[in-house]
Design a protein around this motif. Structure first.
Motif, PDB file in Angstrom:
ATOM      1  N   ASP A   1    -114.357  -3.868   2.697  1.00  0.00           N
ATOM      2  CA  ASP A   1    -115.696  -3.626   2.173  1.00  0.00           C
ATOM      3  C   ASP A   1    -116.704  -3.442   3.310  1.00  0.00           C
TER       4      ASP A   1
ATOM      5  N   LYS B   1    -119.206  -0.890   1.858  1.00  0.00           N
ATOM      6  CA  LYS B   1    -119.224  -1.186   0.420  1.00  0.00           C
ATOM      7  C   LYS B   1    -119.192   0.069  -0.452  1.00  0.00           C
TER       8      LYS B   1
ATOM      9  N   PRO C   1    -116.136   0.109  -5.027  1.00  0.00           N
ATOM     10  CA  PRO C   1    -116.819   0.432  -6.292  1.00  0.00           C
ATOM     11  C   PRO C   1    -116.380   1.747  -6.939  1.00  0.00           C
ATOM     12  N   THR C   2    -115.616   2.564  -6.210  1.00  0.00           N
ATOM     13  CA  THR C   2    -115.157   3.815  -6.823  1.00  0.00           C
ATOM     14  C   THR C   2    -114.045   3.572  -7.829  1.00  0.00           C
TER      15      THR C   2
ATOM     16  N   THR D   1    -113.531   1.037 -10.793  1.00  0.00           N
ATOM     17  CA  THR D   1    -114.162  -0.027 -11.571  1.00  0.00           C
ATOM     18  C   THR D   1    -113.187  -0.801 -12.443  1.00  0.00           C
TER      19      THR D   1
ATOM     20  N   TRP E   1    -113.398  -6.513  -8.181  1.00  0.00           N
ATOM     21  CA  TRP E   1    -113.202  -6.736  -6.747  1.00  0.00           C
ATOM     22  C   TRP E   1    -113.789  -8.051  -6.258  1.00  0.00           C
TER      23      TRP E   1
END
Length: 134
Positions: free
Chosen positions: A67, A72, A76-77, A79, A83
């Motif tokens: 991350d 970061k 997040p790609t 979902t 995480w």
């Protein structure tokens, strides 16, 4: 430390491959475990629990490093994986080791590792394309 996009991609790939290896090790080493009690009833089971916990710590720490390296942007790609919870397992095990619940660890191993492995492998495939940048 400043990373170029190319450096971030290479470092991220290395971290992801280490995570993939750790997940596979947990799955292989616990393949004879069918219930949380299987960890607790023998010294061999306890050794498997200890080893799995150590690798879960390594996975959580590696995800934190990933991350940072990717600013970061990568995790997040996808979902489908919580995480922060995966990274949090590292903290729980590391800071509350003597209170670890074998049922919880077994739940993670039996229900959560396969989707995590799939997500990690998807990231590896994406980042293996030199045109992919982060």
């Amino acid at each position: 430390m400043e990373y170029t996009s190319s450096n971030r991609r290479i470092i991220a790939l290395n971290i992801l491959k280490q995570i993939e290896e750790a997940i596979v090790k947990i799955q292989e080493r616990t393949s004879v475990i069918h219930h949380a009690d299987d960890f607790l009833l023998t010294s061999g089971g306890m050794e498997k629990l200890d080893a799995a916990c150590m690798l879960l710590i390594a996975i959580g720490e590696s995800l934190k490093n990933l991350d940072k390296v990717t600013e970061k942007k990568l995790l997040p790609t996808n979902t489908s994986i919580p995480w922060n919870d995966v990274m949090g397992v590292r903290d729980i095990i590391a800071h509350h080791y003597f209170n670890i619940d074998a049922d919880e660890i077994w739940w993670i191993i039996s229900k959560e590792l396969t989707p995590l492995l799939e997500a990690i492998r998807s990231f590896i495939r994406d980042l293996s394309e030199e045109s992919y940048s982060i």
